[in-house]
Motif scaffolding. Structure first.
Motif, PDB file in Angstrom:
ATOM      1  N   PRO A 118       0.809  -1.229   0.000  1.00 59.33           N
ATOM      2  CA  PRO A 118       0.000   0.000   0.000  1.00 59.33           C
ATOM      3  C   PRO A 118       0.839   1.274   0.000  1.00 59.33           C
ATOM      4  N   ARG A 119       2.062   1.193   0.510  1.00 55.69           N
ATOM      5  CA  ARG A 119       2.912   2.376   0.529  1.00 55.69           C
ATOM      6  C   ARG A 119       3.287   2.794  -0.884  1.00 55.69           C
ATOM      7  N   ARG A 120       3.426   1.831  -1.788  1.00 56.76           N
ATOM      8  CA  ARG A 120       3.759   2.155  -3.172  1.00 56.76           C
ATOM      9  C   ARG A 120       2.607   2.892  -3.841  1.00 56.76           C
ATOM     10  N   ILE A 121       1.377   2.479  -3.539  1.00 56.11           N
ATOM     11  CA  ILE A 121       0.216   3.173  -4.103  1.00 56.11           C
ATOM     12  C   ILE A 121       0.220   4.626  -3.654  1.00 56.11           C
ATOM     13  N   ARG A 122       0.466   4.844  -2.368  1.00 53.59           N
ATOM     14  CA  ARG A 122       0.410   6.209  -1.852  1.00 53.59           C
ATOM     15  C   ARG A 122       1.515   7.071  -2.443  1.00 53.59           C
ATOM     16  N   ILE A 123       2.707   6.524  -2.594  1.00 51.30           N
ATOM     17  CA  ILE A 123       3.807   7.279  -3.196  1.00 51.30           C
ATOM     18  C   ILE A 123       3.454   7.668  -4.627  1.00 51.30           C
ATOM     19  N   THR A 124       2.961   6.696  -5.399  1.00 51.39           N
ATOM     20  CA  THR A 124       2.742   6.887  -6.830  1.00 51.39           C
ATOM     21  C   THR A 124       1.519   7.721  -7.152  1.00 51.39           C
ATOM     22  N   PHE A 125       0.430   7.550  -6.386  1.00 50.00           N
ATOM     23  CA  PHE A 125      -0.836   8.145  -6.774  1.00 50.00           C
ATOM     24  C   PHE A 125      -1.347   9.228  -5.827  1.00 50.00           C
ATOM     25  N   VAL A 126      -0.689   9.413  -4.678  1.00 47.93           N
ATOM     26  CA  VAL A 126      -1.177  10.401  -3.719  1.00 47.93           C
ATOM     27  C   VAL A 126      -0.100  11.426  -3.371  1.00 47.93           C
TER      28      VAL A 126
END
Length: 216
Positions: A118-126
């Motif tokens: 989930p940390r990758r999602i937040r870095i990339t999209f948020v």
């Protein structure tokens, strides 16, 4: 900080200065992934907090980076590189399969990689959104690479008679925008669906792009 401090030279404990520097840099990136990608987030993180999480000093931070934005920029590229490597490996593994199966396998590999943590999602999209003009340029440049990949595969499929021969750039850009927007909204809790449902929907959008125009 006008510039980075001087880097150490020579060997220590059997490792070169370059090896020690690479290890320190990775420790800062690992700490950034945790703090930016989970809590408290990029905007609430300080150099001191990041250095403490990495088990290093602020002096060592400034030997590797100028600002926290540099860490976020490096993380954004790293996460995209991981996802790109996973996608290309899946694409190679699907060689010879029909375009629908190749496209689905490739995107599912991308989605599994970027959403597996989930940390990758937040870095990339948020966290990357709205930070600076520099990071916006970087974000759009990486989007362009994904568009190029889709266009290349669609063009190859068209040559094989598996897709309609046309310019796919607008459709590919629209698909990448859908991926970014939907995963951002899902991560923010604005989409009432499971991750599998989100991925399945995006696969259908991708297949709608690359199917021949006369396919029902």
């Amino acid at each position: 900080m006008a510039g980075r401090l001087a880097k150490p030279t020579g060997r220590y404990a059997g490792r070169s200065a370059e090896e020690r520097q690479a290890e320190r840099r990775q420790r800062f990136l690992d700490a950034g992934l945790q703090l930016f990608g989970d809590s408290p987030g990029y905007r609430a993180t300080t150099v001191a907090a990041l250095s403490e999480a990495a088990g290093l000093s602020t002096r060592q931070f400034y030997e590797e980076f100028r600002t926290l934005e540099d860490v976020l920029a490096a993380l954004h590229l790293q996460v995209n590189d991981w996802a790109e490597a996973a996608s290309l490996a899946a694409l190679a593994g699907a060689d010879g399969l029909p375009i629908a199966e190749r496209a689905a396998a490739t995107f599912r590999a991308y989605a599994a990689n970027v959403t597996g943590d989930p940390r990758r999602i937040r870095i990339t999209f948020v966290e990357i959104i709205g930070v600076s003009a520099r990071l916006e340029e970087q974000r759009l440049a990486r989007r362009s690479r994904w568009v190029d990949l889709i266009c290349a595969e669609a063009a190859a499929a068209a040559e094989r008679g598996e897709a309609a021969p046309r310019d796919y750039r607008i459709a590919a850009a629209a698909f990448i925008g859908s991926v970014n927007g939907l995963l951002h909204d899902w991560r923010a809790g604005w989409v009432d669906a499971t991750l599998d449902q989100v991925v399945d929907e995006l696969v259908q959008v991708l297949l709608g792009i690359v199917r021949p125009a006369d396919t029902a």
